[in-house]
Design a protein around this motif. Structure first.
Motif, mmCIF file in Angstrom:
data_model
loop_
_atom_site.group_PDB
_atom_site.id
_atom_site.type_symbol
_atom_site.label_atom_id
_atom_site.label_comp_id
_atom_site.label_asym_id
_atom_site.label_seq_id
_atom_site.Cartn_x
_atom_site.Cartn_y
_atom_site.Cartn_z
ATOM 1 N N TYR A 96 8.624 -3.409 18.747
ATOM 2 C CA TYR A 96 8.084 -4.486 17.920
ATOM 3 C C TYR A 96 6.722 -4.061 17.391
ATOM 4 N N LEU A 97 6.472 -4.371 16.121
ATOM 5 C CA LEU A 97 5.167 -4.124 15.519
ATOM 6 C C LEU A 97 4.399 -5.440 15.447
ATOM 7 N N ILE A 98 3.152 -5.440 15.896
ATOM 8 C CA ILE A 98 2.374 -6.665 15.779
ATOM 9 C C ILE A 98 1.929 -6.843 14.328
ATOM 10 N N GLN A 99 1.687 -8.094 13.957
ATOM 11 C CA GLN A 99 1.210 -8.412 12.620
ATOM 12 C C GLN A 99 -0.300 -8.637 12.685
ATOM 13 N N ARG A 100 -1.032 -7.934 11.830
ATOM 14 C CA ARG A 100 -2.499 -8.028 11.827
ATOM 15 C C ARG A 100 -3.017 -7.570 10.467
ATOM 16 N N TYR A 101 -4.209 -8.003 10.141
ATOM 17 C CA TYR A 101 -4.857 -7.535 8.915
ATOM 18 C C TYR A 101 -5.320 -6.092 9.088
ATOM 19 N N ALA A 161 0.278 -29.354 10.675
ATOM 20 C CA ALA A 161 -0.325 -28.261 9.926
ATOM 21 C C ALA A 161 0.387 -26.992 10.368
ATOM 22 N N TYR A 162 0.342 -25.944 9.538
ATOM 23 C CA TYR A 162 1.023 -24.707 9.918
ATOM 24 C C TYR A 162 0.296 -23.520 9.304
ATOM 25 N N GLY A 163 0.510 -22.336 9.899
ATOM 26 C CA GLY A 163 -0.212 -21.154 9.440
ATOM 27 C C GLY A 163 0.660 -19.919 9.385
ATOM 28 N N PRO A 164 1.493 -19.768 8.336
ATOM 29 C CA PRO A 164 2.360 -18.592 8.229
ATOM 30 C C PRO A 164 1.619 -17.380 7.688
ATOM 31 N N ARG A 165 2.263 -16.216 7.775
ATOM 32 C CA ARG A 165 1.705 -14.975 7.279
ATOM 33 C C ARG A 165 2.761 -14.252 6.432
ATOM 34 N N ILE A 166 2.300 -13.465 5.489
ATOM 35 C CA ILE A 166 3.160 -12.537 4.773
ATOM 36 C C ILE A 166 2.680 -11.140 5.167
ATOM 37 N N SER A 167 3.569 -10.349 5.757
ATOM 38 C CA SER A 167 3.131 -9.048 6.269
ATOM 39 C C SER A 167 4.011 -7.921 5.749
ATOM 40 N N ASP A 168 3.422 -6.749 5.693
ATOM 41 C CA ASP A 168 4.116 -5.533 5.284
ATOM 42 C C ASP A 168 5.128 -5.169 6.369
ATOM 43 N N PRO A 169 6.426 -5.204 6.074
ATOM 44 C CA PRO A 169 7.416 -4.930 7.128
ATOM 45 C C PRO A 169 7.381 -3.493 7.625
ATOM 46 N N ARG A 170 6.751 -2.594 6.889
ATOM 47 C CA ARG A 170 6.682 -1.206 7.320
ATOM 48 C C ARG A 170 5.670 -0.995 8.430
ATOM 49 N N SER A 171 4.586 -1.814 8.413
ATOM 50 C CA SER A 171 3.473 -1.543 9.321
ATOM 51 C C SER A 171 2.988 -2.762 10.091
ATOM 52 N N PRO A 184 0.826 -1.214 0.000
ATOM 53 C CA PRO A 184 0.000 0.000 0.000
ATOM 54 C C PRO A 184 0.860 1.263 0.000
ATOM 55 N N LYS A 185 0.389 2.256 -0.751
ATOM 56 C CA LYS A 185 1.141 3.518 -0.801
ATOM 57 C C LYS A 185 1.212 4.151 0.579
ATOM 58 N N GLU A 186 0.114 4.072 1.304
ATOM 59 C CA GLU A 186 0.076 4.570 2.669
ATOM 60 C C GLU A 186 0.047 3.362 3.608
ATOM 61 N N PRO A 187 1.108 3.139 4.357
ATOM 62 C CA PRO A 187 1.116 1.981 5.266
ATOM 63 C C PRO A 187 -0.004 2.077 6.298
ATOM 64 N N MET A 188 -0.477 0.927 6.720
ATOM 65 C CA MET A 188 -1.500 0.863 7.761
ATOM 66 C C MET A 188 -0.963 1.464 9.057
ATOM 67 N N ARG A 189 -1.864 1.976 9.880
ATOM 68 C CA ARG A 189 -1.480 2.467 11.200
ATOM 69 C C ARG A 189 -0.835 1.325 11.988
ATOM 70 N N LYS A 190 0.364 1.554 12.472
ATOM 71 C CA LYS A 190 1.097 0.521 13.201
ATOM 72 C C LYS A 190 0.523 0.356 14.602
ATOM 73 N N ARG A 191 0.744 -0.825 15.167
ATOM 74 C CA ARG A 191 0.354 -1.080 16.554
ATOM 75 C C ARG A 191 1.524 -1.779 17.251
#
Length: 812
Positions: free
Chosen positions: A274-279, A371-381, A240-247
């Motif tokens: 540390y930034l949490i990973q979330r949708y 079974a496993y559940g990985p994520r791909i996340s925006d490293p900026r946010s 995204p051009k504008e990163p999501m609000r970080k938490r």
């Protein structure tokens, strides 16, 4: 005036030169435009696909046409396996590499690709400190491309990416650790090629076949050919051009997180953050006021998981239900219908399973029971872009065996080798929910099960209403505490999404308003944690179960593990005599029996080591400055004593019940060897010098003291069984007594001292003195004891001799 006129003339000449250059591409591009017209590079025979970049295929060469608007835009590059050799250890859908890259204009008619790194940040980009950080964070150039031509219609730059996509490079290559495991060598150019390149609005999908030389003889294909061929998919996703609000991460709530170093002019030291990973879940603009009033609203973008069309159809509804179960959790964050699972639209040719815009529950035809559940996340946010749940076929074997062993006495459906579809479907649903929990950002919470009172696990009404653990992110498995007479139904036996899960989703996803940045948000989030835990301590996050806190363990249950595991052993005693019948199938040569019986023994040893962690552990409860009480707290002495007694009753008193003759005679099991091995391993832990040293450190001061002398006396009382003349039991009792003396002798003798080496604090401590004093007391008791039988008498004489040798320091 003359000097001013000359200055103006010079300025006019420079401006004229710039005006002339503006009509031509910068650098050497004028030469490119003259010598390589766009039509000569991208000919009329080109196969063109429009998307994030325009992609052209001309004479087996692939070109990207990149607009100025996408320069310096971050692009997440994810490389996945699509096809792998048999028994290679990697499977379709698994991630092979991940990078964030961006393009920028370079000198000499070049377009550069840099790898973006986000390990250092500044709190305020306007601070002077930001310049210092920027000068120390140069982004590496991972590739440089010649600009082949420029599209005069729109100014887009055209580069040849054929070799870049086909060959190895840091942006697209397989992760070094995976390469090492597979023993992959160099890429074979003549056997590697691009299969397809497809363009989508925000991503490019590249399918390749890569062949590597290898010495990996463990892979059958490599042993036969000396090479490994892999099918790979690369997703290049425009962030995204504008990163999501970080938490910001809080260690009292279990979210996946990415670390960075924060520099701030107003702080005197750098800080680890540390930034949490979330949708990215946000209310629609027209629903914003409703959301603020506490009404449930639908998000702008729903979280959608697709079911891999390779998944057997009968299991798909259960996988879908496991995803949809999370809707209740997101309602606690203010969103309805926030998450949903759908069948993959098999007839839709515009969609690809490897397309990074789509999250997929992948079915993997593998013998691995997992079974496993990985994520791909925006490293900026920390924004989760997509997730791929991997569901291995043999996870059904794993959950079948757990269910039969843990709750077979409570559920008649569990007493056979092939479960009915409804039961297996229910178990798949629970696995689906657990793995989806990871994909939406949640870590394991191994302390969750400790927040349920043990006796509530046997209370039919309570446990069926509330579940046996407050988090599906725990490894709580099934309710093995329930007894047959409790008549508890499946609602009280299965795991489910619980109170902690809902609260964690609320903490991570609920919108915060009227704050300027994530640092102000963190103050509000901290108050949420403090207030919530004060109101409901059962929301405690116990971590991954890898520390010293006995409340946080894998596959345990209840707030009193000694009581819980006594119930568990009672159920195992019901299971063992039935195993031959439960595992019988026509033509089976006891393979089923061996598999399930090994699972029973493993379950039993888990019960022992759950309890063992109460000997030498301590409670660890992370707290902020506003929360009262200690972070590190020694265990009550009574709990340690209960643990020692449990080990004495359930192991040092030999568990002969575990070795039913109907099983041992079919599987050729030697129970004495197995039992004595377990006893020896346990004795090594509870009687080593390090354990005594820990007791000295933790229990010397404070109101409640527990001396090493008292500890050793408790251990001896629990494990030193008096010889009584029973030929079978005395064999085990003599073995335990010999182990007991052996471990104390090891605590006394310090080889480093004999070798003239410096001692450490443990070796200098009083541990050896306690062990020596305890050995002397044992010798004194042996000297006046009467034991029945000649063999027992010889054993007693031998023990006295061994103790004497140790106390005198004589190793001869």
């Amino acid at each position: 005036m003359k000097r001013i006129t000359m200055g103006l003339s010079l300025l006019t000449m420079v401006m004229a030169a710039h005006a002339q250059d503006k009509s031509k591409p910068a650098g050497d591009s004028a030469k490119v435009s003259k010598n390589m017209a766009y039509e000569k590079v991208i000919t009329k025979d080109a196969i063109t696909r429009q998307g994030m970049f325009t992609v052209h295929l001309v004479d087996n060469k692939y070109y990207f046409e990149i607009p100025d608007s996408l320069l310096k835009r971050d692009i997440l590059v994810v490389t996945r396996f699509v096809g792998t050799p048999e028994l290679s250890g990697v499977y379709a859908g698994e991630k092979a590499n991940e990078r964030t890259i961006y393009f920028e204009k370079g000198q000499g008619n070049k377009l550069l690709m840099r790898v973006d790194v986000f390990s250092v940040r500044v709190k305020d980009e306007n601070q002077a400190l930001a310049k210092a950080v920027q000068s120390s964070a140069i982004k590496p150039i991972t590739a440089a491309f010649d600009i082949k031509t420029v599209n005069s219609a729109n100014g887009n730059m055209v580069i040849d990416v054929t070799d870049f996509l086909k060959k190895d490079n840091s942006a697209l290559s397989i992760d070094a650790a995976v390469k090492n495991d597979m023993k992959l060598g160099s890429i074979a150019d003549d056997r590697s090629f691009i299969t397809s390149v497809n363009a989508y609005p925000i991503n490019i999908e590249v399918r390749t076949t890569r062949t590597y030389t290898t010495s990996g003889a463990a892979i059958p294909a490599a042993a036969l050919s000396g090479a490994v061929t892999l099918e790979m998919n690369v997703s290049m996703v425009l962030l995204p051009k504008e990163p999501m609000r970080k938490r910001l991460f809080d260690e009292r709530v279990g979210f996946m997180a990415s670390k960075y170093i924060l520099f701030d002019e107003d702080a005197q030291v750098s800080q680890e953050k540390y930034l949490i990973q979330r949708y990215r879940l946000e209310p629609k603009p027209e629903d914003l006021e409703k959301y603020k009033r506490g009404e449930l609203v639908e998000p702008v973008k729903q979280i959608v998981y697709y079911i891999d069309p390779a998944t057997p159809k009968k299991w798909r509804p259960y996988l879908i239900a496991g995803v949809n179960d999370w809707q209740k959790a997101f309602e606690q964050a203010g969103f309805k219908n926030a998450i949903v699972a759908k069948e993959w639209p098999e007839g839709d040719t515009t969609m690809s399973l490897e397309d990074a815009r789509f999250s997929v529950i992948r079915y993997l035809a593998s013998p691995i029971p997992n079974a496993y559940g990985p994520r791909i996340s925006d490293p900026r946010s920390g924004e989760i872009i997509e997730s791929h749940v991997g569901w291995y076929h043999n996870v059904m074997k794993l959950i079948h065996d757990w269910y039969m062993i843990q709750v077979g006495p409570n559920d008649a459906r569990a007493r056979k080798m092939v479960f009915d579809d409804e039961l297996m479907g229910d178990l798949i649903r629970f696995v689906s929910s657990h793995e989806i929990g990871h994909t939406i950002g949640l870590r394991h919470n191994m302390g969750a099960s400790s927040q349920t009172p043990v006796e509530k696990l046997r209370d039919k009404a309570w446990v069926e209403a509330n579940g046996h653990t407050v988090s599906i992110m725990d490894y709580a498995r099934f309710n093995y505490v329930a007894q047959p007479e409790d008549n508890i139904g499946k609602a009280g036996l299965y795991p489910r999404i619980g109170a902690y899960d809902k609260w964690a989703i609320q903490w991570g996803y609920k919108q915060i308003f009227n704050t300027s940045d994530e640092y102000q948000d963190s103050k509000i989030l901290n108050k949420w944690v403090v207030d919530s835990l004060a109101a409901n301590p059962r929301l405690w996050f116990g971590g991954e179960g890898k520390g010293e806190d006995p409340r946080s363990q894998t596959e345990d249950l209840g707030d009193d593990v000694m009581v819980a595991n006594e119930y568990g052993i009672k159920n195992l005693k019901r299971v063992v005599p039935e195993l031959v019948k439960w595992t019988a199938e026509d033509g089976d040569m006891d393979d089923n029996l061996e598999r399930i019986y090994k699972g029973v023994v493993k379950q039993y040893t888990k019960y022992l080591y759950h309890v063992m962690k109460y000997i030498g552990g301590q409670y660890v409860t992370r707290k902020s400055a506003e929360q009262p009480g200690d972070v590190y707290e020694k265990l009550p002495k009574a709990r340690v004593k209960e643990a020692i007694s449990f080990i004495g009753r359930n192991l040092m008193e030999p568990p002969l019940w575990l070795y039913d003759k109907s099983i041992t005679t079919r599987l050729n099991i030697f129970e004495m060897d197995e039992i004595m091995t377990m006893q020896n391993n346990m004795m090594t832990t509870i009687l080593n010098a390090g354990m005594m040293y820990n007791l000295v450190q933790r229990y010397t001061n404070g109101k409640e003291q527990y001396t090493v002398t008292e500890y050793l006396n408790d251990v001896k009382k629990a494990v030193w069984k008096p010889l009584a003349g029973d030929p079978v039991k005395d064999t085990y009792y003599r073995g335990v007594q010999r182990m007991y003396v052996e471990k104390l002798v090891m605590a006394i003798n310090t080889s480093r001292l004999k070798e003239g080496k410096l001692l450490n604090n443990l070796e200098r401590s009083d541990a050896s003195l306690y062990a020596r004093t305890h050995l002397q007391a044992i010798k004194n008791e042996l000297m006046i004891s009467n034991v029945p039988g000649a063999l027992n008498q010889a054993h007693k004489t031998n023990l006295i001799r061994e103790i004497d040798k140790s106390l005198k320091g004589d190793d001869k």
